[in-house]
Design a protein around this motif. Sequence first.
Motif, PDB file in Angstrom:
ATOM      1  N   GLY A 153       1.815 -17.432   2.563  1.00  0.00           N
ATOM      2  CA  GLY A 153       2.876 -16.458   2.844  1.00  0.00           C
ATOM      3  C   GLY A 153       3.395 -15.805   1.575  1.00  0.00           C
ATOM      4  N   GLY A 154       3.542 -16.602   0.517  1.00  0.00           N
ATOM      5  CA  GLY A 154       3.996 -16.047  -0.761  1.00  0.00           C
ATOM      6  C   GLY A 154       2.990 -15.072  -1.344  1.00  0.00           C
ATOM      7  N   ILE A 155       1.706 -15.403  -1.228  1.00  0.00           N
ATOM      8  CA  ILE A 155       0.665 -14.511  -1.743  1.00  0.00           C
ATOM      9  C   ILE A 155       0.654 -13.202  -0.971  1.00  0.00           C
ATOM     10  CG2 ILE A 155      -1.836 -14.192  -1.896  1.00  0.00           C
ATOM     11  CD1 ILE A 155      -2.023 -17.166  -2.662  1.00  0.00           C
ATOM     12  N   ILE A 156       0.788 -13.269   0.352  1.00  0.00           N
ATOM     13  CA  ILE A 156       0.817 -12.039   1.153  1.00  0.00           C
ATOM     14  C   ILE A 156       2.040 -11.200   0.798  1.00  0.00           C
ATOM     15  CG2 ILE A 156       1.086 -11.133   3.491  1.00  0.00           C
ATOM     16  CD1 ILE A 156      -0.696 -13.332   4.472  1.00  0.00           C
ATOM     17  N   LEU A 157       3.188 -11.850   0.579  1.00  0.00           N
ATOM     18  CA  LEU A 157       4.400 -11.121   0.203  1.00  0.00           C
ATOM     19  C   LEU A 157       4.237 -10.456  -1.166  1.00  0.00           C
ATOM     20  CD1 LEU A 157       7.283 -10.382   0.981  1.00  0.00           C
ATOM     21  CD2 LEU A 157       8.031 -12.458  -0.189  1.00  0.00           C
ATOM     22  N   VAL A 158       3.684 -11.174  -2.116  1.00  0.00           N
ATOM     23  CA  VAL A 158       3.459 -10.609  -3.449  1.00  0.00           C
ATOM     24  C   VAL A 158       2.472  -9.441  -3.374  1.00  0.00           C
ATOM     25  CG1 VAL A 158       2.454 -11.099  -5.717  1.00  0.00           C
ATOM     26  CG2 VAL A 158       4.108 -12.665  -4.728  1.00  0.00           C
ATOM     27  N   LEU A 159       1.421  -9.584  -2.570  1.00  0.00           N
ATOM     28  CA  LEU A 159       0.472  -8.484  -2.409  1.00  0.00           C
ATOM     29  C   LEU A 159       1.132  -7.264  -1.765  1.00  0.00           C
ATOM     30  CD1 LEU A 159      -2.807 -10.290  -1.304  1.00  0.00           C
ATOM     31  CD2 LEU A 159      -2.348  -9.131  -3.469  1.00  0.00           C
ATOM     32  N   GLY A 160       2.004  -7.492  -0.804  1.00  0.00           N
ATOM     33  CA  GLY A 160       2.715  -6.384  -0.170  1.00  0.00           C
ATOM     34  C   GLY A 160       3.627  -5.655  -1.142  1.00  0.00           C
ATOM     35  N   VAL A 161       4.354  -6.411  -1.965  1.00  0.00           N
ATOM     36  CA  VAL A 161       5.234  -5.782  -2.961  1.00  0.00           C
ATOM     37  C   VAL A 161       4.402  -5.056  -4.012  1.00  0.00           C
ATOM     38  CG1 VAL A 161       6.903  -6.282  -4.791  1.00  0.00           C
ATOM     39  CG2 VAL A 161       7.137  -7.377  -2.566  1.00  0.00           C
ATOM     40  N   PHE A 162       3.290  -5.667  -4.444  1.00  0.00           N
ATOM     41  CA  PHE A 162       2.401  -5.019  -5.404  1.00  0.00           C
ATOM     42  C   PHE A 162       1.836  -3.725  -4.822  1.00  0.00           C
ATOM     43  CE2 PHE A 162      -1.925  -4.422  -7.075  1.00  0.00           C
ATOM     44  CZ  PHE A 162      -1.613  -4.175  -8.403  1.00  0.00           C
ATOM     45  N   LEU A 163       1.444  -3.754  -3.555  1.00  0.00           N
ATOM     46  CA  LEU A 163       0.940  -2.563  -2.884  1.00  0.00           C
ATOM     47  C   LEU A 163       2.007  -1.474  -2.833  1.00  0.00           C
ATOM     48  CD1 LEU A 163      -1.369  -1.280  -1.170  1.00  0.00           C
ATOM     49  CD2 LEU A 163      -0.277  -2.311   0.820  1.00  0.00           C
ATOM     50  N   TRP A 164       3.245  -1.855  -2.563  1.00  0.00           N
ATOM     51  CA  TRP A 164       4.350  -0.906  -2.508  1.00  0.00           C
ATOM     52  C   TRP A 164       4.564  -0.229  -3.863  1.00  0.00           C
ATOM     53  CZ3 TRP A 164      10.063  -2.215  -3.104  1.00  0.00           C
ATOM     54  CH2 TRP A 164      10.852  -1.097  -2.841  1.00  0.00           C
ATOM     55  N   VAL A 165       4.581  -1.027  -4.937  1.00  0.00           N
ATOM     56  CA  VAL A 165       4.772  -0.470  -6.277  1.00  0.00           C
ATOM     57  C   VAL A 165       3.604   0.445  -6.649  1.00  0.00           C
ATOM     58  CG1 VAL A 165       4.887  -1.081  -8.730  1.00  0.00           C
ATOM     59  CG2 VAL A 165       6.252  -2.346  -7.072  1.00  0.00           C
ATOM     60  N   ALA A 166       2.385   0.030  -6.345  1.00  0.00           N
ATOM     61  CA  ALA A 166       1.212   0.849  -6.666  1.00  0.00           C
ATOM     62  C   ALA A 166       1.230   2.160  -5.891  1.00  0.00           C
ATOM     63  CB  ALA A 166      -0.071   0.071  -6.375  1.00  0.00           C
ATOM     64  N   LEU A 167       1.615   2.120  -4.623  1.00  0.00           N
ATOM     65  CA  LEU A 167       1.681   3.344  -3.825  1.00  0.00           C
ATOM     66  C   LEU A 167       2.762   4.294  -4.331  1.00  0.00           C
ATOM     67  CD1 LEU A 167       1.184   1.981  -0.207  1.00  0.00           C
ATOM     68  CD2 LEU A 167      -0.418   3.318  -1.556  1.00  0.00           C
ATOM     69  N   GLN A 168       3.893   3.750  -4.775  1.00  0.00           N
ATOM     70  CA  GLN A 168       4.953   4.602  -5.304  1.00  0.00           C
ATOM     71  C   GLN A 168       4.520   5.266  -6.612  1.00  0.00           C
ATOM     72  OE1 GLN A 168       7.582   5.477  -3.590  1.00  0.00           O
ATOM     73  NE2 GLN A 168       6.852   4.141  -1.978  1.00  0.00           N
ATOM     74  N   ARG A 169       3.805   4.533  -7.457  1.00  0.00           N
ATOM     75  CA  ARG A 169       3.302   5.118  -8.704  1.00  0.00           C
ATOM     76  C   ARG A 169       2.289   6.224  -8.414  1.00  0.00           C
ATOM     77  NH1 ARG A 169       2.383  -0.124 -12.581  1.00  0.00           N
ATOM     78  NH2 ARG A 169       4.597  -0.514 -12.965  1.00  0.00           N
ATOM     79  N   LYS A 170       1.384   5.980  -7.460  1.00  0.00           N
ATOM     80  CA  LYS A 170       0.400   7.002  -7.115  1.00  0.00           C
ATOM     81  C   LYS A 170       1.091   8.230  -6.524  1.00  0.00           C
ATOM     82  CE  LYS A 170      -3.919   7.971  -4.769  1.00  0.00           C
ATOM     83  NZ  LYS A 170      -3.853   9.321  -5.202  1.00  0.00           N
ATOM     84  N   PHE A 171       2.116   8.014  -5.712  1.00  0.00           N
ATOM     85  CA  PHE A 171       2.862   9.123  -5.135  1.00  0.00           C
ATOM     86  C   PHE A 171       3.534   9.961  -6.230  1.00  0.00           C
ATOM     87  CE2 PHE A 171       6.867  10.714  -3.175  1.00  0.00           C
ATOM     88  CZ  PHE A 171       6.291  11.646  -2.343  1.00  0.00           C
ATOM     89  N   GLU A 172       4.120   9.295  -7.226  1.00  0.00           N
ATOM     90  CA  GLU A 172       4.745  10.002  -8.344  1.00  0.00           C
ATOM     91  C   GLU A 172       3.705  10.821  -9.118  1.00  0.00           C
ATOM     92  OE1 GLU A 172       7.967  10.180  -9.330  1.00  0.00           O
ATOM     93  OE2 GLU A 172       8.562   9.023  -7.564  1.00  0.00           O
ATOM     94  N   LYS A 173       2.541  10.222  -9.359  1.00  0.00           N
ATOM     95  CA  LYS A 173       1.490  10.912 -10.090  1.00  0.00           C
ATOM     96  C   LYS A 173       0.952  12.104  -9.295  1.00  0.00           C
ATOM     97  CE  LYS A 173      -2.010   8.346 -11.342  1.00  0.00           C
ATOM     98  NZ  LYS A 173      -3.298   7.747 -11.730  1.00  0.00           N
TER      99      LYS A 173
END
Length: 155
Positions: free
Chosen positions: A120-140
Amino acid sequence: MKTWNFKTESNPTDISKKLESKLGLDNGFVISVDNDIKNSITFKIRKRILYGWYWAYQNWTIINGKLLKIDTEDKTNVEISFNQHFLIRLIMFTHIFLALGLLIAIISGISNSNSLYIFGGIILVLGVFLWVALQRKFEKDTQKYKTLISEILES
């Protein structure tokens, strides 16, 4: 959603023709222009998808715009909004809610396995990492589209 407002010295029909000619199907974009409203033209731009797997990394940002003619002068007020595609946001939030639901189920006592805590912790960390990566790509992508549109309107 991010908005970008500016004024230009052209009229709305000239701007829409420039956008259509520079960003048409031949240049890899889909642009739809609607000029139903008096003194106003709305448009929508997104990347054209040639193959199904391109959707996963190309068509994440959708551009909605409105060209409003200012009556007193030969100027146009341009309002552009940048949005993330709905399915990208759905994937991101589904990932995070799935992990939070799994962790709540574990904490509430449905299962007492330590491996489920780790999972569960790994899935949560992956979800947060995905969120940060998507926000960076959106900004770019937003910055890239702003540069592209400003170059088209200056020419």
